[in-house]
Design a protein around this motif. Structure first.
Motif, PDB file in Angstrom:
ATOM      1  N   ILE A   1      71.017   0.008 111.425  1.00  0.00           N
ATOM      2  CA  ILE A   1      70.697   0.899 112.544  1.00  0.00           C
ATOM      3  C   ILE A   1      69.345   1.568 112.287  1.00  0.00           C
ATOM      4  CG2 ILE A   1      71.487   2.837 113.975  1.00  0.00           C
ATOM      5  CD1 ILE A   1      74.321   2.303 113.075  1.00  0.00           C
ATOM      6  N   LYS A   2      68.458   1.424 113.257  1.00  0.00           N
ATOM      7  CA  LYS A   2      67.161   2.101 113.164  1.00  0.00           C
ATOM      8  C   LYS A   2      66.886   2.746 114.504  1.00  0.00           C
ATOM      9  CE  LYS A   2      65.291   0.682 109.106  1.00  0.00           C
ATOM     10  NZ  LYS A   2      65.854  -0.592 108.616  1.00  0.00           N
TER      11      LYS A   2
ATOM     12  N   GLU B   1      72.721   6.102 111.360  1.00  0.00           N
ATOM     13  CA  GLU B   1      71.658   5.441 110.597  1.00  0.00           C
ATOM     14  C   GLU B   1      71.776   5.792 109.105  1.00  0.00           C
ATOM     15  OE1 GLU B   1      67.805   5.702 112.414  1.00  0.00           O
ATOM     16  OE2 GLU B   1      66.790   5.259 110.517  1.00  0.00           O
TER      17      GLU B   1
END
Lengths: 288, 289
Positions: free
Chosen positions: B83-84, B75
């Motif tokens: 990306i989380k 992330e």
């Protein structure tokens, strides 16, 4: 009060996105933040006539190779998915126009021989016109990638305001970048086979992003009813129909917004805004 | 082989209608629709699809939940904010694969993604190569390059001399992929301030990539003053003017019925033919139509 972010999109180009976006902004009875995210061909300024007072460059990090530290191992070229580096026996070539600025090369270089340079890809200009805070992006001619400019523009969105975004045509990355995070997408179409085809594709994008939406049919005529049938079948509310009118086209040609050529349209645009605010406030459900 | 690419900068100026009309005026050519985001040429040419192929974009990241320990390095490293909380947003992922390389647990795989389809078809007016990029997909430039090279192959195989390309709007990635190495680019513009603004950026783009340009004004009578202004721009920038086409409701009617303008009894057919003759003169200076 929360933000309301409305994106005006279309799939097909030239259906009237900019006309609708600028008319909505000019009809609102409140301060509006307007973003022209059609950074390849921004046109909203022609109608809103803002005084542009600020200008800021948008740039991307690109690799800069220190040839004294480089061992010419070839790792950077091997990992770059965009073919933006080539390693020769005693030289590393970089191709900035291919670089997506992913950071792979400078993160993973075993010799720490790669740092970054900046490559300018466009400009963000801003200013105001009456109740409108205006921002537009401009992709530098010859540059392929517009999403980073759109991303940078969206970071300027202020809290507690009505935000109107003019999207680029199409259905790929620049459009997705523009629509993401919106509360409502207004799809502008025209009653032709092409308009319908592209409305259907644009709707798929909106559904992937799971954003409430509605339709405005521009240049309406009686000869083609398939767009309305499509909207009905897909549970898509038609929020407004603008009849085909040469006077609007002639005004458009001179940079005169439709609401100035036909002031009676202002009230219709206000109704559209109110409907959208209602939807985003959760008073109504739509298109889900 | 000669390749004519029709572009416009601004969308909706009439590229597709004009390309469909040109299609009926020349025999030994292959047509290509490079507006892969929102392809429309097939709507006017009623193609019979003969070949259908999948188009893959760069593989996209996928995180294996069983291996992932949630350290968050991916992330922090992803420069596309894709990306989380250890989940990849496929719409944001550009396929750079940096995350899969830095993951200490080897938990990220790059997975092939079908991003669209491309087709070889036949029409009354000859072969058509076209495509459909999946909704919200990346790599439209790559798909454009694919359909263009397939069109060139088809033309070569059939011994045809010409490729006519319906280009995308704008000046970004898919347009750049459409014009590189073309013999001539015809810009269809309209006499509006927006049209003029976008025309100038499009001329800049063609100059940047060294592609010869011509200009045609569609719906010229909506604003004769602006049409004159466009002619003046062409004179100043030394770009041959291909002619002007009047506004005609019949074009909308043709489009709404999925027909090309020349099939309808429109008063602008003669104007389109004149534009075509001018374009052909520049495309093939020593040949007669």
């Amino acid at each position: 009060m929360e933000n309301t972010i409305i994106t005006i999109a279309s799939g097909k180009g030239g259906t009237g996105k900019t006309t609708v976006a600028s008319c909505l902004a000019m009809s609102a009875r409140q301060t509006v933040q307007f973003l022209d995210c059609d950074v390849e061909e921004p046109n909203a300024h022609i109608f809103l006539k803002p005084r542009l007072t600020r200008e800021e460059a948008v740039s991307l990090d690109i690799p800069h190779v220190d040839h004294n530290k480089c061992s010419f191992c070839g790792r950077c070229a091997e990992i770059c998915m965009f073919n933006a580096l080539a390693v020769l026996a005693d030289e590393v070539l970089t191709f900035p126009e291919l670089c997506h600025s992913c950071g792979g090369c400078w993160t993973l270089c075993p010799e720490k021989a790669i740092t970054t340079n900046r490559r300018e890809i466009g400009l963000i200009k801003s200013g105001s016109a009456e109740n409108i805070h205006f921002t537009q992006g401009e992709l530098q001619v010859g540059t392929a990638t517009s999403p980073p400019i759109i991303k940078a523009m969206k970071k300027t969105i202020q809290k507690n305001s009505l935000v109107i975004i003019d999207a680029p045509p199409g259905t790929s990355c620049p459009v997705v970048e523009t629509m993401e995070g919106s509360d409502f997408v207004l799809l502008v179409t025209e009653p032709t086979a092409m308009g319908l085809n592209d409305l259907a594709i644009a709707l798929q994008v909106v559904r992937v992003l799971d954003i409430p939406c509605g339709v405005i049919i521009n240049r309406g005529t009686d000869v083609y009813s398939k767009v309305e049938t499509f909207c009905r079948e897909n549970n898509l509310p038609v929020l407004m129909k603008i009849a085909v009118d040469r006077a609007i086209a002639e005004a458009y040609a001179m940079g005169i917004p439709a609401v100035e050529a036909k002031p009676e349209l202002r009230e219709d645009f206000r109704k559209v805004l109110n409907h959208i605010k209602g939807v985003t406030a959760g008073e109504r459900t739509c298109c889900h | 082989m000669k390749e004519l690419v029709v572009i416009s900068g601004k969308g909706g100026t009439g590229k597709t209608s004009i390309v469909a009309s040109f299609a009926s005026l020349l025999t030994n050519k292959v047509m290509v629709d490079c507006d892969v985001d929102a392809a429309n040429l097939h709507l006017l040419l009623s193609p019979k699809i003969e070949e259908r192929h999948q188009f893959y974009s760069l593989p996209k990241a996928m995180i294996n939940r069983e291996k992932c320990n949630g350290c968050g390095l991916c992330e922090d490293t992803c420069r596309f904010e894709a990306i989380k909380e250890s989940t990849v947003n496929p719409l944001g992922c550009e396929g750079c694969a940096v995350c899969s390389r830095i993951c200490p647990e080897n938990a990220i795989e790059m997975v092939d993604t079908v991003a669209g389809e491309w087709f070889k078809s036949n029409t009354t007016y000859g072969p058509l190569v076209h495509a459909r990029l999946g909704a919200a997909q990346e790599n439209s430039g790559k798909l454009v390059t694919m359909v263009r090279s397939q069109a060139a192959k088809t033309a070569k195989k059939l011994g045809y001399d010409y490729i006519i390309t319906d280009g995308p709007p704008g000046i970004g990635c898919p347009v750049i992929a459409s014009i590189g190495g073309a013999s001539l680019s015809l810009i269809i513009t309209e006499p509006s301030l927006s049209g003029i603004h976008d025309l100038e950026r499009t001329i800049d783009l063609l100059e940047f990539f060294g592609v010869p340009a011509m200009v045609c004004v569609n719906r010229w009578d909506i604003c004769p003053e602006n049409t004159e202004h466009i002619k003046e721009i062409c004179r100043k920038r030394k770009i041959p003017f291909a002619g002007k086409i009047a506004y005609d409701n019949m074009v909308m009617l043709a489009a709404s019925r999925g027909k090309s303008v020349v099939e309808m009894n429109s008063r602008i057919i003669d104007e389109i033919i004149k534009v075509w003759e001018k374009v052909f003169e520049v495309l093939c200076p020593n040949m007669k139509l």
